[in-house]
Design an enzyme around this catalytic site. Sequence first.
Site, PDB file in Angstrom:
ATOM      1  N   ASN A  73      57.343 -54.845 -14.671  1.00 59.22           N
ATOM      2  CA  ASN A  73      56.091 -54.704 -13.915  1.00 59.22           C
ATOM      3  C   ASN A  73      55.570 -56.116 -13.666  1.00 59.22           C
ATOM      4  OD1 ASN A  73      53.455 -54.296 -13.067  1.00 59.22           O
ATOM      5  ND2 ASN A  73      52.981 -52.722 -14.599  1.00 59.22           N
ATOM      6  N   ARG A  95      58.509 -52.119 -10.726  1.00 58.08           N
ATOM      7  CA  ARG A  95      57.301 -51.713 -10.023  1.00 58.08           C
ATOM      8  C   ARG A  95      57.237 -52.516  -8.727  1.00 58.08           C
ATOM      9  NH1 ARG A  95      51.066 -53.599 -11.019  1.00 58.08           N
ATOM     10  NH2 ARG A  95      50.079 -52.074  -9.654  1.00 58.08           N
ATOM     11  N   HIS A 151      48.307 -48.149  -7.406  1.00 56.84           N
ATOM     12  CA  HIS A 151      48.257 -47.654  -8.797  1.00 56.84           C
ATOM     13  C   HIS A 151      48.792 -46.221  -8.879  1.00 56.84           C
ATOM     14  CE1 HIS A 151      44.639 -50.565  -9.319  1.00 56.84           C
ATOM     15  NE2 HIS A 151      45.703 -51.129  -9.873  1.00 56.84           N
ATOM     16  N   GLY A 180      41.306 -51.227 -14.296  1.00 54.30           N
ATOM     17  CA  GLY A 180      41.922 -52.396 -14.944  1.00 54.30           C
ATOM     18  C   GLY A 180      41.339 -53.632 -14.299  1.00 54.30           C
ATOM     19  N   ARG A 191      37.971 -58.657  -7.056  1.00 52.94           N
ATOM     20  CA  ARG A 191      37.977 -58.173  -5.668  1.00 52.94           C
ATOM     21  C   ARG A 191      36.685 -57.414  -5.366  1.00 52.94           C
ATOM     22  NH1 ARG A 191      43.710 -55.219  -6.447  1.00 52.94           N
ATOM     23  NH2 ARG A 191      44.334 -56.725  -8.042  1.00 52.94           N
ATOM     24  N   ASP A 205      35.935 -60.327 -17.090  1.00 52.97           N
ATOM     25  CA  ASP A 205      36.340 -59.519 -18.241  1.00 52.97           C
ATOM     26  C   ASP A 205      35.151 -58.700 -18.736  1.00 52.97           C
ATOM     27  OD1 ASP A 205      36.993 -58.609 -20.892  1.00 52.97           O
ATOM     28  OD2 ASP A 205      38.658 -60.037 -20.860  1.00 52.97           O
ATOM     29  N   MET A 206      35.307 -57.373 -18.749  1.00 53.12           N
ATOM     30  CA  MET A 206      34.200 -56.486 -19.103  1.00 53.12           C
ATOM     31  C   MET A 206      33.711 -56.725 -20.534  1.00 53.12           C
ATOM     32  SD  MET A 206      32.247 -54.475 -17.538  1.00 53.12           S
ATOM     33  CE  MET A 206      32.876 -53.727 -16.041  1.00 53.12           C
ATOM     34  N   GLY A 248      38.565 -48.577 -18.384  1.00 56.19           N
ATOM     35  CA  GLY A 248      38.361 -47.127 -18.517  1.00 56.19           C
ATOM     36  C   GLY A 248      38.673 -46.621 -19.912  1.00 56.19           C
ATOM     37  N   GLU A 249      39.690 -47.209 -20.553  1.00 52.18           N
ATOM     38  CA  GLU A 249      40.070 -46.753 -21.891  1.00 52.18           C
ATOM     39  C   GLU A 249      39.169 -47.313 -22.979  1.00 52.18           C
ATOM     40  OE1 GLU A 249      44.248 -47.818 -22.330  1.00 52.18           O
ATOM     41  OE2 GLU A 249      44.648 -46.983 -20.338  1.00 52.18           O
ATOM     42  N   GLU A 286      52.077 -47.022 -17.101  1.00 51.85           N
ATOM     43  CA  GLU A 286      52.795 -47.158 -15.833  1.00 51.85           C
ATOM     44  C   GLU A 286      54.283 -47.367 -16.063  1.00 51.85           C
ATOM     45  OE1 GLU A 286      49.777 -50.201 -14.792  1.00 51.85           O
ATOM     46  OE2 GLU A 286      49.969 -49.489 -12.739  1.00 51.85           O
TER      47      GLU A 286
HETATM   48  N1  LIG Z   1      37.705 -53.540 -25.414  1.00 51.57           N
HETATM   49  C1  LIG Z   1      37.437 -53.679 -24.121  1.00 51.57           C
HETATM   50  N2  LIG Z   1      36.200 -53.416 -23.641  1.00 51.57           N
HETATM   51  C2  LIG Z   1      35.914 -53.541 -22.327  1.00 51.57           C
HETATM   52  N3  LIG Z   1      36.809 -53.930 -21.410  1.00 51.57           N
HETATM   53  C3  LIG Z   1      38.062 -54.200 -21.822  1.00 51.57           C
HETATM   54  C4  LIG Z   1      38.448 -54.082 -23.198  1.00 51.57           C
HETATM   55  N4  LIG Z   1      39.761 -54.420 -23.276  1.00 51.57           N
HETATM   56  C5  LIG Z   1      40.158 -54.731 -22.028  1.00 51.57           C
HETATM   57  N5  LIG Z   1      39.148 -54.611 -21.153  1.00 51.57           N
HETATM   58  C6  LIG Z   1      39.157 -54.869 -19.709  1.00 51.57           C
HETATM   59  O1  LIG Z   1      40.399 -54.478 -19.162  1.00 51.57           O
HETATM   60  C7  LIG Z   1      40.821 -55.457 -18.205  1.00 51.57           C
HETATM   61  C8  LIG Z   1      42.327 -55.463 -18.077  1.00 51.57           C
HETATM   62  O2  LIG Z   1      42.785 -54.161 -17.839  1.00 51.57           O
HETATM   63  P1  LIG Z   1      44.332 -53.861 -17.614  1.00 51.57           P
HETATM   64  O3  LIG Z   1      44.461 -52.410 -17.337  1.00 51.57           O
HETATM   65  O4  LIG Z   1      45.130 -54.423 -18.715  1.00 51.57           O
HETATM   66  O5  LIG Z   1      44.527 -54.676 -16.277  1.00 51.57           O
HETATM   67  P2  LIG Z   1      45.760 -55.114 -15.397  1.00 51.57           P
HETATM   68  O6  LIG Z   1      46.918 -54.203 -15.750  1.00 51.57           O
HETATM   69  O7  LIG Z   1      45.274 -54.882 -14.010  1.00 51.57           O
HETATM   70  O8  LIG Z   1      46.004 -56.545 -15.713  1.00 51.57           O
HETATM   71  C9  LIG Z   1      40.245 -56.765 -18.727  1.00 51.57           C
HETATM   72  O9  LIG Z   1      40.017 -57.654 -17.682  1.00 51.57           O
HETATM   73  C10 LIG Z   1      38.943 -56.322 -19.372  1.00 51.57           C
HETATM   74  O10 LIG Z   1      37.907 -56.400 -18.410  1.00 51.57           O
HETATM   75  C1  LIG Z   2      47.668 -52.727  -6.849  1.00 50.28           C
HETATM   76  C2  LIG Z   2      46.872 -53.440  -7.878  1.00 50.28           C
HETATM   77  O1  LIG Z   2      45.702 -53.691  -7.698  1.00 50.28           O
HETATM   78  O2  LIG Z   2      47.519 -53.747  -9.008  1.00 50.28           O
HETATM   79  P1  LIG Z   2      46.916 -54.561 -10.270  1.00 50.28           P
HETATM   80  O3  LIG Z   2      45.784 -53.760 -10.784  1.00 50.28           O
HETATM   81  O4  LIG Z   2      48.076 -54.620 -11.230  1.00 50.28           O
HETATM   82  O5  LIG Z   2      46.502 -55.903  -9.741  1.00 50.28           O
HETATM   83 MG   LIG Z   3      47.389 -52.857 -13.940  1.00 46.33          MG
END
Ligand SMILES: Nc1ncnc2c1ncn2[C@@H]1O[C@H](COP(=O)(O)OP(=O)(O)O)[C@@H](O)[C@H]1O
Ligand SMILES: CC(=O)OP(=O)(O)O
Ligand SMILES: [Mg+2]
Length: 396
Positions: free
Chosen positions: A10, A89, A178, A208, A239, A280-281, A330-331, A382
């Site tokens: 991925n 992916r 996604h 994410g 974004r 970062d949340m 979300g998680e 994924e």
């Molecule tokens: N414990 C947490 N509380 C709140 N937000 C979180 C936590 N852990 C991760 N995140 C958020 O999740 C984001 C990353 O999500 P992820 O699904 O791994 O993204 P991606 O696959 O798009 O890189 C981080 O930028 C952060 O904002």
């Molecule tokens: C399509 C897309 O936004 O993917 P990612 O969340 O991994 O950046």
């Molecule tokens: Mg992702």
Amino acid sequence: MPPSHVLVLNSGSSSLKYQLLDMTRGETAADPNPDPDAAPERKATGIVEHIGEPTGPADNTEALETVADELAARGAGLDSPDLAAIAHRVVHGGTRFTRPTLITDEVVAEIENLIPLAPLHNPANLTGVRVARRLRPDLPQVAVFDTAFHSTMPQSAARYAIDRTVADEYGIRRYGFHGTSHAYVSRRTARLLGKDPSEVNVIVLHLGNGASASAVRGGVCVDTSMGLTPLEGLVMGTRSGDLDPAVIFHLTRVAGLSPDEVDILLNKRSGLLGLCGDNDMREIGRRIAEGDEAAHLAFDVYTHRLRKYVGAYCAVLGRVDAVAFTAGVGENSAAVRGAALDGLEPLGIEIDAVRNAVRGSAERLVSTDTSRVAVAVVPTDEEREIAQQAYSLVRP
Ligand SMILES: Nc1ncnc2c1ncn2[C@@H]1O[C@H](COP(=O)(O)OP(=O)(O)O)[C@@H](O)[C@H]1O
Ligand SMILES: CC(=O)OP(=O)(O)O
Ligand SMILES: [Mg+2]
């Protein structure tokens, strides 16, 4: 024993996630068709981050060499005879690719043609494909597309209301992304409710770094928030999501930005980062606790947009059985889940504050017992979904 391992790559714009999975788990001579959700066995998993930054590998080729070394160190190198396929992916599949696809030179060329529609993602995906094909030219390499699950959207949801001739000539329509996550999570949510996916209507919120919502009716996607590219829809880490397209004319005519500068502004310097300086949340949560005004505003804009999409997809689906939260935010963020669904009781959505606050990595319900709509937290996978789709194509 025929080879049964699938390596999933991925490749993102700044990270490369991988999983090596043994797909035989749950499969016996007596029951060759077990529960399609029976988990394959995870042999190795990892992530190479900060690609292109001073602290990380220079590019995706170097990142993949790191992955190959890590796998070899665990006795599961790329030369392993157990490998049945390498699955990739690929973010944008255009209108052509709506199923997992065996990669040929011609398929690579077609994915290359789609780069303008996913400039942050498709080039990285292609590097993974090229390096893996060079290392194992004997193996089937399979592309699994983010856009595929959304190809079932009706025209009413997929069309932009612009000149049809122009739209058709340039492939301008809503594709959605996604998809493997939305497919996997909607299916797992149905199972969590003890139902078959064909029986339930689910709103999936994949939050994410990139974020998107989808409306899934009986296992089939009928609408999603991302469009021609992964820029439309929800507020994301960097974004903007939805905005009036005239903002772009204004930025070019009045602020004097070039199209490329607008692209970078909206894709990389907007969203939560643009609103408060952090994407970062977790960090935003800390700043809100300290009374930080900008962080608070970013959170409010983010959750307001989410609530709006939940309401819209209730209207699209008519009957909603579940709202499912997934991906990093979300998680993990009870605050985001709570705020996104706050005030939606008239729509039958009641989140339980105590259940919502419990941390964990299990699939779980966080709604009240009386809520008409179930609210679920379902960790996405994924890579597992990609492996399953790829294996279904190459299995002996
Ligand atoms: N414990 C947490 N509380 C709140 N937000 C979180 C936590 N852990 C991760 N995140 C958020 O999740 C984001 C990353 O999500 P992820 O699904 O791994 O993204 P991606 O696959 O798009 O890189 C981080 O930028 C952060 O904002
Ligand atoms: C399509 C897309 O936004 O993917 P990612 O969340 O991994 O950046
Ligand atoms: Mg992702």
